[in-house]
Design a protein around this motif. Structure first.
Motif, PDB file in Angstrom:
ATOM      1  N   PHE A 161      -3.455   3.869  -2.357  1.00  0.00           N
ATOM      2  CA  PHE A 161      -3.331   2.909  -3.452  1.00  0.00           C
ATOM      3  C   PHE A 161      -2.812   1.597  -2.893  1.00  0.00           C
ATOM      4  O   PHE A 161      -1.988   1.586  -1.960  1.00  0.00           O
ATOM      5  CB  PHE A 161      -2.375   3.417  -4.530  1.00  0.00           C
ATOM      6  N   SER A 214      -1.049   8.874  -0.807  1.00  0.00           N
ATOM      7  CA  SER A 214      -0.668  10.013  -1.639  1.00  0.00           C
ATOM      8  C   SER A 214       0.118  11.043  -0.846  1.00  0.00           C
ATOM      9  O   SER A 214       0.918  11.793  -1.404  1.00  0.00           O
ATOM     10  CB  SER A 214      -1.908  10.663  -2.259  1.00  0.00           C
ATOM     11  N   VAL A 223      -5.452   9.813  -0.967  1.00  0.00           N
ATOM     12  CA  VAL A 223      -5.749   8.603  -1.732  1.00  0.00           C
ATOM     13  C   VAL A 223      -4.799   7.489  -1.306  1.00  0.00           C
ATOM     14  O   VAL A 223      -3.579   7.688  -1.237  1.00  0.00           O
ATOM     15  CB  VAL A 223      -5.626   8.849  -3.250  1.00  0.00           C
ATOM     16  N   ARG A 229      -7.961   1.174  -4.808  1.00  0.00           N
ATOM     17  CA  ARG A 229      -7.718   2.511  -4.268  1.00  0.00           C
ATOM     18  C   ARG A 229      -8.837   2.882  -3.314  1.00  0.00           C
ATOM     19  O   ARG A 229      -9.955   2.351  -3.394  1.00  0.00           O
ATOM     20  CB  ARG A 229      -7.618   3.554  -5.383  1.00  0.00           C
ATOM     21  N   THR A 248       0.829  -1.207   0.000  1.00  0.00           N
ATOM     22  CA  THR A 248       0.000   0.000   0.000  1.00  0.00           C
ATOM     23  C   THR A 248       0.861   1.255   0.000  1.00  0.00           C
ATOM     24  O   THR A 248       2.014   1.233   0.428  1.00  0.00           O
ATOM     25  CB  THR A 248      -0.940   0.029   1.218  1.00  0.00           C
TER      26      THR A 248
END
Length: 253
Positions: A46, A28, A44, A175, A25
């Motif tokens: 991801f 952002s 965010v 996401r 993981t």
């Protein structure tokens, strides 16, 4: 003795389940700066599910639950009662170790991902909020104090449950959007990501983010915390000077 130890190690390795999946993981941003103009923000997350050659086929696909938990502190919930026609605070309860912010994001409703008992054991969902043994089972209508705490925090967007908060881009890439409101508490936030399949917790990944104040707000907070006496004297002096200046400006001769 060495042979016994070798046999024991071989037995443990043979009976231990192989980790066929692994979570990777990335956020952002790991830091959120709060100033006087801060109106909230979105981060965010991801993620990717890494599979190896030993990975078995998952008929139902994968599920993801993301839990973001803010700094813990004592939160007080009060129940209002009408006394002689006036609404006033009656009973109250203090939750000593409650998260000030809590977001539970998933790709489907939690009860479709894992049994309720497993979710409780793993501290997933609103189970993160501590349960209180309320004296004499006091309730406000149909809500307990704990229910009221969760409801009030949800109204302020500080507690969030979103069963569509995680989106799979591909079967192994996903996401999630983490929304922080304007009044997000300052401190360290834990980000916990869990991978499920077939009602089983397969993998886990953890990270953190920090919400910090900047600008004049941070200067005032730091001064009040680290130099309490000087800060108190300065504010008292400022109040006296402001009062004296106002008396001069608005003096009537």
């Amino acid at each position: 003795m060495k042979r016994y130890a070798a046999l024991t190690l071989a037995f443990v390795l043979a009976t231990s389940p192989a980790a066929a999946e692994r979570l990777i993981t990335s956020l952002s941003s790991h830091q959120v700066l709060v100033s006087s103009s801060f109106t909230g923000t979105e981060l965010v997350l991801f993620g990717a599910i890494e599979r190896d050659s030993a990975t078995v086929s998952r008929k139902g696909g994968y599920d993801i639950i993301v839990t973001v938990s803010g700094p813990r502190e004592a939160l007080v919930v009060r129940r209002k009662d009408r006394v002689v026609g006036i609404w006033t605070n009656a009973e109250s309860n203090t939750f000593l170790d409650a998260p000030t912010y809590l977001a539970v994001l998933s790709n489907k409703p939690l009860d479709e991902i894992a049994p309720a008992e497993m979710l409780r054991r793993l501290d997933i969902g609103m189970n993160v909020v501590p349960r209180m043994h309320v004296a004499a089972g006091i309730e406000s209508g149909e809500e307990t104090f704990r229910d009221a705490l969760i409801r009030l925090r949800k109204e302020r967007h500080l507690y969030i449950e979103d069963p569509a908060g995680v989106t799979f881009i591909t079967p192994t890439l996903f996401r999630a959007t983490i929304r922080l409101p304007a009044e997000s508490p300052v401190g360290i936030y834990d980000v916990d990501v869990r991978l499920f399949a077939d009602n089983t917790n397969l993998a886990r990944a953890s990270s953190a983010l920090e919400v910090v104040k900047v600008g004049i707000e941070q200067f005032i907070v730091t001064a009040a915390r680290d130099h309490g006496i000087l800060y108190g004297l300065f504010t008292t002096l400022m109040a006296l000077m402001t009062g004296w200046f106002a008396s001069i400006v608005f003096r009537r001769d």
